[in-house]
Motif scaffolding. Structure first.
Motif, PDB file in Angstrom:
ATOM      1  N   THR A 152      12.775 -38.878 -20.618  1.00 43.69           N
ATOM      2  CA  THR A 152      14.057 -39.123 -20.287  1.00 43.69           C
ATOM      3  C   THR A 152      14.143 -38.341 -18.998  1.00 43.69           C
ATOM      4  O   THR A 152      13.236 -37.397 -18.593  1.00 43.69           O
ATOM      5  CB  THR A 152      14.937 -38.014 -21.325  1.00 43.69           C
ATOM      6  OG1 THR A 152      14.577 -36.969 -21.202  1.00 43.69           O
ATOM      7  CG2 THR A 152      14.968 -38.747 -22.680  1.00 43.69           C
ATOM      8  N   ALA A 153      15.034 -38.980 -18.020  1.00 42.87           N
ATOM      9  CA  ALA A 153      15.232 -38.487 -16.699  1.00 42.87           C
ATOM     10  C   ALA A 153      16.782 -38.850 -16.685  1.00 42.87           C
ATOM     11  O   ALA A 153      17.188 -39.932 -16.280  1.00 42.87           O
ATOM     12  CB  ALA A 153      14.431 -39.162 -15.756  1.00 42.87           C
TER      13      ALA A 153
ATOM     14  N   ASP B 103       6.998 -42.738 -16.146  1.00 44.51           N
ATOM     15  CA  ASP B 103       6.311 -42.326 -15.228  1.00 44.51           C
ATOM     16  C   ASP B 103       5.111 -41.454 -15.713  1.00 44.51           C
ATOM     17  O   ASP B 103       5.274 -40.655 -16.397  1.00 44.51           O
ATOM     18  CB  ASP B 103       6.972 -41.560 -14.106  1.00 44.51           C
ATOM     19  CG  ASP B 103       7.674 -42.623 -13.101  1.00 44.51           C
ATOM     20  OD1 ASP B 103       7.443 -43.868 -13.377  1.00 44.51           O
ATOM     21  OD2 ASP B 103       8.304 -42.016 -12.346  1.00 44.51           O
TER      22      ASP B 103
ATOM     23  N   SER C 188      15.433 -44.726  -7.473  1.00 40.46           N
ATOM     24  CA  SER C 188      16.157 -44.786  -8.594  1.00 40.46           C
ATOM     25  C   SER C 188      17.726 -44.529  -7.869  1.00 40.46           C
ATOM     26  O   SER C 188      17.941 -43.450  -7.501  1.00 40.46           O
ATOM     27  CB  SER C 188      16.087 -43.596  -9.558  1.00 40.46           C
ATOM     28  OG  SER C 188      16.685 -43.555 -10.733  1.00 40.46           O
ATOM     29  N   ASP C 189      18.435 -45.710  -8.184  1.00 38.38           N
ATOM     30  CA  ASP C 189      19.605 -45.701  -7.580  1.00 38.38           C
ATOM     31  C   ASP C 189      19.415 -45.571  -5.957  1.00 38.38           C
ATOM     32  O   ASP C 189      18.890 -46.274  -5.457  1.00 38.38           O
ATOM     33  CB  ASP C 189      20.709 -44.619  -8.025  1.00 38.38           C
ATOM     34  CG  ASP C 189      21.014 -44.846  -9.655  1.00 38.38           C
ATOM     35  OD1 ASP C 189      21.235 -43.769 -10.387  1.00 38.38           O
ATOM     36  OD2 ASP C 189      20.833 -46.030 -10.038  1.00 38.38           O
TER      37      ASP C 189
ATOM     38  N   VAL D  19      15.141 -33.360 -17.387  1.00 35.74           N
ATOM     39  CA  VAL D  19      13.975 -34.142 -17.954  1.00 35.74           C
ATOM     40  C   VAL D  19      13.426 -33.830 -19.204  1.00 35.74           C
ATOM     41  O   VAL D  19      13.271 -32.695 -19.598  1.00 35.74           O
ATOM     42  CB  VAL D  19      13.070 -34.145 -16.613  1.00 35.74           C
ATOM     43  CG1 VAL D  19      12.240 -33.006 -16.466  1.00 35.74           C
ATOM     44  CG2 VAL D  19      11.998 -35.179 -16.919  1.00 35.74           C
TER      45      VAL D  19
ATOM     46  N   ALA E 220      11.842 -39.440 -10.157  1.00 34.28           N
ATOM     47  CA  ALA E 220      10.972 -40.089 -11.254  1.00 34.28           C
ATOM     48  C   ALA E 220      11.779 -40.857 -12.393  1.00 34.28           C
ATOM     49  O   ALA E 220      12.922 -40.721 -12.388  1.00 34.28           O
ATOM     50  CB  ALA E 220      10.428 -38.615 -11.981  1.00 34.28           C
ATOM     51  N   LYS E 221      10.941 -41.822 -12.788  1.00 34.44           N
ATOM     52  CA  LYS E 221      11.896 -42.733 -14.018  1.00 34.44           C
ATOM     53  C   LYS E 221      11.019 -42.432 -15.390  1.00 34.44           C
ATOM     54  O   LYS E 221       9.879 -42.039 -15.337  1.00 34.44           O
ATOM     55  CB  LYS E 221      11.329 -44.207 -13.498  1.00 34.44           C
ATOM     56  CG  LYS E 221      12.552 -44.672 -12.390  1.00 34.44           C
ATOM     57  CD  LYS E 221      12.462 -46.104 -12.148  1.00 34.44           C
ATOM     58  CE  LYS E 221      13.333 -46.555 -11.097  1.00 34.44           C
ATOM     59  NZ  LYS E 221      13.307 -48.125 -10.863  1.00 34.44           N
ATOM     60  N   ILE E 222      11.806 -42.978 -16.201  1.00 35.93           N
ATOM     61  CA  ILE E 222      11.049 -42.916 -17.519  1.00 35.93           C
ATOM     62  C   ILE E 222       9.747 -43.839 -17.508  1.00 35.93           C
ATOM     63  O   ILE E 222       9.697 -44.931 -17.289  1.00 35.93           O
ATOM     64  CB  ILE E 222      12.338 -43.710 -18.731  1.00 35.93           C
ATOM     65  CG1 ILE E 222      13.426 -42.542 -18.733  1.00 35.93           C
ATOM     66  CG2 ILE E 222      11.592 -43.796 -20.166  1.00 35.93           C
ATOM     67  CD1 ILE E 222      14.659 -43.265 -19.809  1.00 35.93           C
TER      68      ILE E 222
ATOM     69  N   ARG F  44       9.028 -44.372  -5.681  1.00 34.24           N
ATOM     70  CA  ARG F  44       9.851 -45.400  -6.404  1.00 34.24           C
ATOM     71  C   ARG F  44      11.430 -45.148  -6.228  1.00 34.24           C
ATOM     72  O   ARG F  44      11.728 -43.756  -6.003  1.00 34.24           O
ATOM     73  CB  ARG F  44       9.711 -45.213  -7.957  1.00 34.24           C
ATOM     74  CG  ARG F  44       8.236 -45.513  -8.342  1.00 34.24           C
ATOM     75  CD  ARG F  44       8.107 -45.451  -9.984  1.00 34.24           C
ATOM     76  NE  ARG F  44       6.649 -45.940 -10.223  1.00 34.24           N
ATOM     77  CZ  ARG F  44       6.369 -46.123 -11.387  1.00 34.24           C
ATOM     78  NH1 ARG F  44       7.235 -46.072 -12.545  1.00 34.24           N
ATOM     79  NH2 ARG F  44       4.898 -46.488 -11.846  1.00 34.24           N
TER      80      ARG F  44
ATOM     81  N   THR G 108      13.456 -30.317 -11.098  1.00 32.95           N
ATOM     82  CA  THR G 108      14.891 -31.152 -11.172  1.00 32.95           C
ATOM     83  C   THR G 108      15.872 -30.520 -10.268  1.00 32.95           C
ATOM     84  O   THR G 108      15.820 -29.254  -9.887  1.00 32.95           O
ATOM     85  CB  THR G 108      15.292 -30.887 -12.836  1.00 32.95           C
ATOM     86  OG1 THR G 108      15.593 -29.421 -13.005  1.00 32.95           O
ATOM     87  CG2 THR G 108      14.541 -31.486 -13.904  1.00 32.95           C
TER      88      THR G 108
ATOM     89  N   LYS H  25      18.565 -35.962 -10.418  1.00 30.68           N
ATOM     90  CA  LYS H  25      17.294 -35.896  -9.530  1.00 30.68           C
ATOM     91  C   LYS H  25      16.308 -35.270 -10.257  1.00 30.68           C
ATOM     92  O   LYS H  25      16.519 -34.149 -10.697  1.00 30.68           O
ATOM     93  CB  LYS H  25      17.877 -34.919  -8.251  1.00 30.68           C
ATOM     94  CG  LYS H  25      16.659 -35.159  -7.443  1.00 30.68           C
ATOM     95  CD  LYS H  25      17.090 -34.262  -5.949  1.00 30.68           C
ATOM     96  CE  LYS H  25      16.260 -34.337  -4.972  1.00 30.68           C
ATOM     97  NZ  LYS H  25      16.671 -33.876  -3.597  1.00 30.68           N
TER      98      LYS H  25
END
Length: 206
Positions: free
Chosen positions: A38-39, A68, A58-59, A84, A64-66, A56, A78, A42
């Motif tokens: 989960t993320a 990763d 995100s927006d 996260v 980090a993304k789910i 990567r 965070t 930031k």
């Protein structure tokens, strides 16, 4: 070409394919030890090995993304709006609050082994985690600014304030709805005292 020459040549070829001991150690280091599940907001991963860094988007911000992967030596952080969740190969899971920082110093896990070990360093923020198989088959440790905890299958809740104060408590399931609550009032440990509460299974210098 005699038989001895042929055998020597084959051994040389096998050693070349296997690589040097340092190459083998590096291969172990680049094997993921966990992943982001989960993320929110930031969330940043600082890889110990620059070759593993993958930028990567995100927006409108990097993060980090789910899904990763995480590696030994990585630091995950965070932001003020970040949270996260992390799952590790042994079944351990960590939830980090906003403004948190955790380094994954060591992770050795073999499902059939009895000498597994992990060491995670918590620098700041709030952490709740569930211990996995390493705690049952080896040595799981979590380091904080004031003490090192030896984890034996409990569900700790740790709060590390900006002033160095650390609060420890244990979570338990409450009734049929499995609502997690604190088992006892947390123990506040000011950073300047550098002391530990033995009732929590905390060790110093271990």
């Amino acid at each position: 070409m005699d038989g001895r020459t042929t055998i020597a040549g084959l051994l040389g070829l096998l050693l070349a394919l296997a690589g040097s001991p340092s190459d083998l150690a590096r291969a172990q280091d680049i094997k993921p030890i966990g992943k982001v599940v989960t993320a929110i907001g930031k969330v940043m991963i600082e890889h110990a090995d620059p070759a593993l860094v993958q930028a990567r988007l995100s927006d409108d911000q990097a993060g980090a993304k789910i899904g990763d992967p995480l590696y030994r030596g990585d630091v995950i952080k965070t932001g003020a709006d970040g949270r996260v969740g992390i799952n590790f190969a042994d079944g351990s899971s960590f939830n980090l609050s906003s403004n948190a920082s955790m380094e994954m110093n060591e992770f050795v896990y073999d499902p059939a082994g009895k000498s597994n070990s992990t060491l995670f360093s918590l620098a700041r923020g709030t952490f709740t985690f569930v211990a996995g198989n390493v705690a049952k088959t080896g040595n799981m440790k979590v380091d904080t600014p004031v003490a090192t905890l030896g984890i034996r299958g409990t569900t700790p809740h740790i709060e590390i304030s900006d002033d160095g104060t650390v609060r420890f408590s244990t979570l338990i399931e409450d009734g049929k709805d499995s609502i997690m609550k604190r088992k006892a009032a947390p123990v506040a440990v000011p950073g300047r005292e550098r002391r530990a509460d033995r009732r929590l299974g905390i060790c110093r210098g271990c």
